[in-house]
Design an enzyme around this catalytic site. Structure first.
Site, PDB file in Angstrom:
ATOM      1  N   SER A 165     -23.210  37.730 -10.102  1.00 67.45           N
ATOM      2  CA  SER A 165     -22.955  38.680 -11.186  1.00 67.45           C
ATOM      3  C   SER A 165     -21.473  38.793 -11.485  1.00 67.45           C
ATOM      4  O   SER A 165     -20.620  38.450 -10.661  1.00 67.45           O
ATOM      5  CB  SER A 165     -23.504  40.062 -10.815  1.00 67.45           C
ATOM      6  OG  SER A 165     -24.899  40.036 -10.679  1.00 67.45           O
ATOM      7  N   ASP A 224     -38.889  37.331   0.857  1.00 67.10           N
ATOM      8  CA  ASP A 224     -39.218  37.917  -0.440  1.00 67.10           C
ATOM      9  C   ASP A 224     -38.579  39.294  -0.540  1.00 67.10           C
ATOM     10  O   ASP A 224     -39.051  40.257   0.077  1.00 67.10           O
ATOM     11  CB  ASP A 224     -40.743  38.023  -0.571  1.00 67.10           C
ATOM     12  CG  ASP A 224     -41.195  38.455  -1.964  1.00 67.10           C
ATOM     13  OD1 ASP A 224     -40.363  38.987  -2.721  1.00 67.10           O
ATOM     14  OD2 ASP A 224     -42.382  38.257  -2.286  1.00 67.10           O
TER      15      ASP A 224
END
Length: 256
Positions: A80, A167
């Site tokens: 980001s 996950d």
């Protein structure tokens, strides 16, 4: 149930502003980049500024590391823009005290994991940050990147920082509860599992594709928005939609 007023009230940064941000906040060095973000008011907390200055983005972003813009890191993932990392830290800062435990979901190249480790650790109170990503190559990359600095190597050797392949939508129950959880990819919904893994009190910072809620601000609907979710000391949950963003999706790992 009324929504919690979230502080600090930072300048909201929409995806359409990214090019402008890159133009006036980028720098030629890591320190210059962070100082420019601070001068622009995109970073307002001194602890956040110092933590970001303490992590050279060149170790984590393969191209244009000192540009205030997202950068590809391979495997369909990005790191980001620095102002977004600053925003995340500032919304979580009250829960990132020395000795705290944090979870960084979608840890990618490992940059923000390292910044969070700086915030939760001092000589008297070592905290812990778990970085989790569903792409094993990125988990390995993050470990390698963090070893590029002496402090990063120390963090991993002491297990102040641990990178896990898994996950992220399921969090990481083994090290819960967390004082702070950061999610670096857009979830399709607000996953209750992550809220359950918060300490009381604790805070979750998460981009969500679209989440209808009676506590949402009326003016915000559709698209991706950052949600700040608080679990208060009594266990009650308060959440607020704070600003619009554009993140890669939080999904299954790509097939080989």
């Amino acid at each position: 149930m009324s929504s919690l007023r979230i502080k600090p009230k930072l300048k909201p940064v929409k995806a359409t502003q990214a090019m402008t941000m890159a133009w006036y906040c980028s720098g030629s060095t890591n320190t210059e980049l962070v100082e420019n973000l601070f001068k622009a008011g995109l970073i307002q907390n001194e602890r956040v500024k110092d933590a970001m200055i303490g992590v050279d983005r060149a170790h984590y972003a393969p191209s244009r590391p000192y540009s205030d813009s997202p950068q590809p890191i391979g495997h369909g993932a990005t790191i980001s823009a620095p102002h977004m990392h600053g925003h995340a830290c500032e919304y979580l800062i009250d829960y990132l005290k020395p000795g705290a435990r944090a979870l960084d979901i979608g840890s990618g190249s490992g940059y923000l994991t390292h910044v969070l480790a700086n915030l939760v650790t001092d000589s008297n109170a070592p905290g812990q940050v778990i970085g989790i990503d569903h792409i094993s190559e990125l988990t390995n990359l993050a470990r390698t990147n963090m070893n590029k600095s002496k402090k990063g190597t120390e963090f991993q050797t002491s297990t102040t920082v641990k990178f896990i392949t898994g996950d992220g939508r399921l969090g990481w129950k083994e090290s819960a509860p967390y004082d702070a959880i950061h999610v670096g990819a857009a979830a399709d919904k607000l996953h209750q599992t992550l809220v359950d893994q918060l300490r009381a009190p604790g805070r979750l910072f998460i981009p969500v594709e679209s989440e209808d809620d009676e506590n949402a601000m009326d003016s915000l609907s559709g698209g991706q928005y950052i949600w700040v979710v608080d679990k208060r000391e009594d266990g009650s949950i308060h959440k607020e939609k704070v600003f619009q963003v554009s993140y890669v999706p939080l999904t299954d790992a790509p097939r080989e």
